[in-house]
Design a protein around this motif. Sequence first.
Motif, PDB file in Angstrom:
ATOM      1  N   GLY A 219       0.813  -1.219   0.000  1.00 20.10           N
ATOM      2  CA  GLY A 219       0.000   0.000   0.000  1.00 20.10           C
ATOM      3  C   GLY A 219       0.843   1.264   0.000  1.00 20.10           C
ATOM      4  N   ALA A 220       1.933   1.254   0.743  1.00 18.91           N
ATOM      5  CA  ALA A 220       2.818   2.429   0.784  1.00 18.91           C
ATOM      6  C   ALA A 220       3.505   2.629  -0.569  1.00 18.91           C
ATOM      7  N   ILE A 221       3.885   1.529  -1.205  1.00 19.23           N
ATOM      8  CA  ILE A 221       4.513   1.639  -2.526  1.00 19.23           C
ATOM      9  C   ILE A 221       3.503   2.203  -3.522  1.00 19.23           C
ATOM     10  N   ALA A 222       2.280   1.686  -3.508  1.00 23.55           N
ATOM     11  CA  ALA A 222       1.232   2.158  -4.418  1.00 23.55           C
ATOM     12  C   ALA A 222       0.958   3.644  -4.210  1.00 23.55           C
ATOM     13  N   GLU A 223       0.912   4.050  -2.959  1.00 24.08           N
ATOM     14  CA  GLU A 223       0.648   5.455  -2.637  1.00 24.08           C
ATOM     15  C   GLU A 223       1.767   6.348  -3.159  1.00 24.08           C
ATOM     16  N   ARG A 224       3.019   5.955  -2.913  1.00 27.37           N
ATOM     17  CA  ARG A 224       4.153   6.772  -3.354  1.00 27.37           C
ATOM     18  C   ARG A 224       4.253   6.857  -4.870  1.00 27.37           C
ATOM     19  N   LEU A 225       3.880   5.776  -5.552  1.00 27.38           N
ATOM     20  CA  LEU A 225       3.955   5.773  -7.012  1.00 27.38           C
ATOM     21  C   LEU A 225       2.701   6.331  -7.670  1.00 27.38           C
ATOM     22  N   GLY A 226       1.623   6.460  -6.890  1.00 26.95           N
ATOM     23  CA  GLY A 226       0.357   6.909  -7.461  1.00 26.95           C
ATOM     24  C   GLY A 226      -0.210   5.873  -8.417  1.00 26.95           C
ATOM     25  N   THR A 227       0.010   4.599  -8.086  1.00 31.39           N
ATOM     26  CA  THR A 227      -0.410   3.490  -8.936  1.00 31.39           C
ATOM     27  C   THR A 227      -1.549   2.737  -8.256  1.00 31.39           C
ATOM     28  N   PRO A 228      -2.581   2.345  -9.010  1.00 27.55           N
ATOM     29  CA  PRO A 228      -3.643   1.535  -8.403  1.00 27.55           C
ATOM     30  C   PRO A 228      -3.074   0.223  -7.859  1.00 27.55           C
ATOM     31  N   PRO A 229      -3.580  -0.246  -6.721  1.00 28.29           N
ATOM     32  CA  PRO A 229      -3.053  -1.469  -6.111  1.00 28.29           C
ATOM     33  C   PRO A 229      -3.002  -2.670  -7.056  1.00 28.29           C
ATOM     34  N   SER A 230      -4.024  -2.863  -7.885  1.00 25.44           N
ATOM     35  CA  SER A 230      -4.021  -4.021  -8.775  1.00 25.44           C
ATOM     36  C   SER A 230      -2.902  -3.926  -9.809  1.00 25.44           C
ATOM     37  N   THR A 231      -2.651  -2.742 -10.312  1.00 25.50           N
ATOM     38  CA  THR A 231      -1.556  -2.543 -11.262  1.00 25.50           C
ATOM     39  C   THR A 231      -0.221  -2.759 -10.576  1.00 25.50           C
ATOM     40  N   LEU A 232      -0.087  -2.237  -9.367  1.00 28.89           N
ATOM     41  CA  LEU A 232       1.159  -2.402  -8.633  1.00 28.89           C
ATOM     42  C   LEU A 232       1.428  -3.873  -8.339  1.00 28.89           C
ATOM     43  N   THR A 233       0.396  -4.620  -7.979  1.00 30.14           N
ATOM     44  CA  THR A 233       0.562  -6.046  -7.709  1.00 30.14           C
ATOM     45  C   THR A 233       1.159  -6.749  -8.919  1.00 30.14           C
ATOM     46  N   PHE A 234       0.671  -6.433 -10.107  1.00 32.29           N
ATOM     47  CA  PHE A 234       1.208  -7.025 -11.326  1.00 32.29           C
ATOM     48  C   PHE A 234       2.702  -6.724 -11.448  1.00 32.29           C
ATOM     49  N   HIS A 235       3.084  -5.482 -11.239  1.00 25.30           N
ATOM     50  CA  HIS A 235       4.488  -5.093 -11.376  1.00 25.30           C
ATOM     51  C   HIS A 235       5.367  -5.731 -10.299  1.00 25.30           C
ATOM     52  N   LEU A 236       4.883  -5.760  -9.071  1.00 31.54           N
ATOM     53  CA  LEU A 236       5.671  -6.369  -8.001  1.00 31.54           C
ATOM     54  C   LEU A 236       5.831  -7.868  -8.220  1.00 31.54           C
ATOM     55  N   GLN A 237       4.839  -8.509  -8.802  1.00 29.70           N
ATOM     56  CA  GLN A 237       4.953  -9.938  -9.101  1.00 29.70           C
ATOM     57  C   GLN A 237       6.048 -10.199 -10.138  1.00 29.70           C
ATOM     58  N   GLN A 238       6.219  -9.287 -11.076  1.00 29.44           N
ATOM     59  CA  GLN A 238       7.298  -9.425 -12.057  1.00 29.44           C
ATOM     60  C   GLN A 238       8.656  -9.357 -11.368  1.00 29.44           C
ATOM     61  N   LEU A 239       8.808  -8.431 -10.436  1.00 29.83           N
ATOM     62  CA  LEU A 239      10.062  -8.319  -9.677  1.00 29.83           C
ATOM     63  C   LEU A 239      10.273  -9.544  -8.790  1.00 29.83           C
ATOM     64  N   LEU A 240       9.181 -10.050  -8.228  1.00 30.12           N
ATOM     65  CA  LEU A 240       9.252 -11.232  -7.373  1.00 30.12           C
ATOM     66  C   LEU A 240       9.668 -12.464  -8.187  1.00 30.12           C
ATOM     67  N   GLN A 241       9.053 -12.658  -9.339  1.00 29.57           N
ATOM     68  CA  GLN A 241       9.382 -13.807 -10.188  1.00 29.57           C
ATOM     69  C   GLN A 241      10.817 -13.754 -10.682  1.00 29.57           C
ATOM     70  N   ALA A 242      11.353 -12.554 -10.849  1.00 34.48           N
ATOM     71  CA  ALA A 242      12.741 -12.397 -11.284  1.00 34.48           C
ATOM     72  C   ALA A 242      13.722 -12.574 -10.130  1.00 34.48           C
ATOM     73  N   GLY A 243      13.204 -12.708  -8.911  1.00 28.73           N
ATOM     74  CA  GLY A 243      14.064 -12.910  -7.752  1.00 28.73           C
ATOM     75  C   GLY A 243      14.692 -11.640  -7.220  1.00 28.73           C
ATOM     76  N   LEU A 244      14.204 -10.491  -7.668  1.00 30.45           N
ATOM     77  CA  LEU A 244      14.770  -9.211  -7.235  1.00 30.45           C
ATOM     78  C   LEU A 244      14.192  -8.728  -5.914  1.00 30.45           C
ATOM     79  N   VAL A 245      12.998  -9.215  -5.563  1.00 31.81           N
ATOM     80  CA  VAL A 245      12.361  -8.820  -4.312  1.00 31.81           C
ATOM     81  C   VAL A 245      11.794 -10.054  -3.611  1.00 31.81           C
ATOM     82  N   THR A 246      11.528  -9.892  -2.334  1.00 31.21           N
ATOM     83  CA  THR A 246      10.820 -10.904  -1.561  1.00 31.21           C
ATOM     84  C   THR A 246       9.518 -10.296  -1.073  1.00 31.21           C
TER      85      THR A 246
END
Length: 116
Positions: free
Chosen positions: A36-63
């Motif tokens: 939620g804090a990431i979405a707020e700072r980026l001004g991105t809807p939560p559902s869109t942010l979830t998609f992007h964070l999942q890409q970073l997660l699948q690449a092993g860049l984030v946990t």
Amino acid sequence: MDPKATVSALGALAHEHRLTAYRLLVEAGPDGLPAGAIAERLGTPPSTLTFHLQQLLQAGLVTQRRVSRQIIYAMVPAAMNGLVAYLTENCCGRDTGCGPACEPVALPAACKTSAA
């Protein structure tokens, strides 16, 4: 890091929102940030942010980890270190005789005459 993981990481970072989210997580340090804090700072809807964070997660860049009702994302330092090491070794590690390939393109005059 192997070539497949490198391509996955570069692909995940090759989007403005994902790169910005990753930079926020780097700044946040090992504790990470709630989605939620990431979405707020980026001004991105939560559902869109979830998609992007999942890409970073699948690449092993984030946990991600759950704390109560929040999902906390954090960057994986070893993943970025591996990516930079791979790129340095495989893309910049070639010795041209006038310094590594990652040196500035403008070569000293002595190297220009030997390269001609």
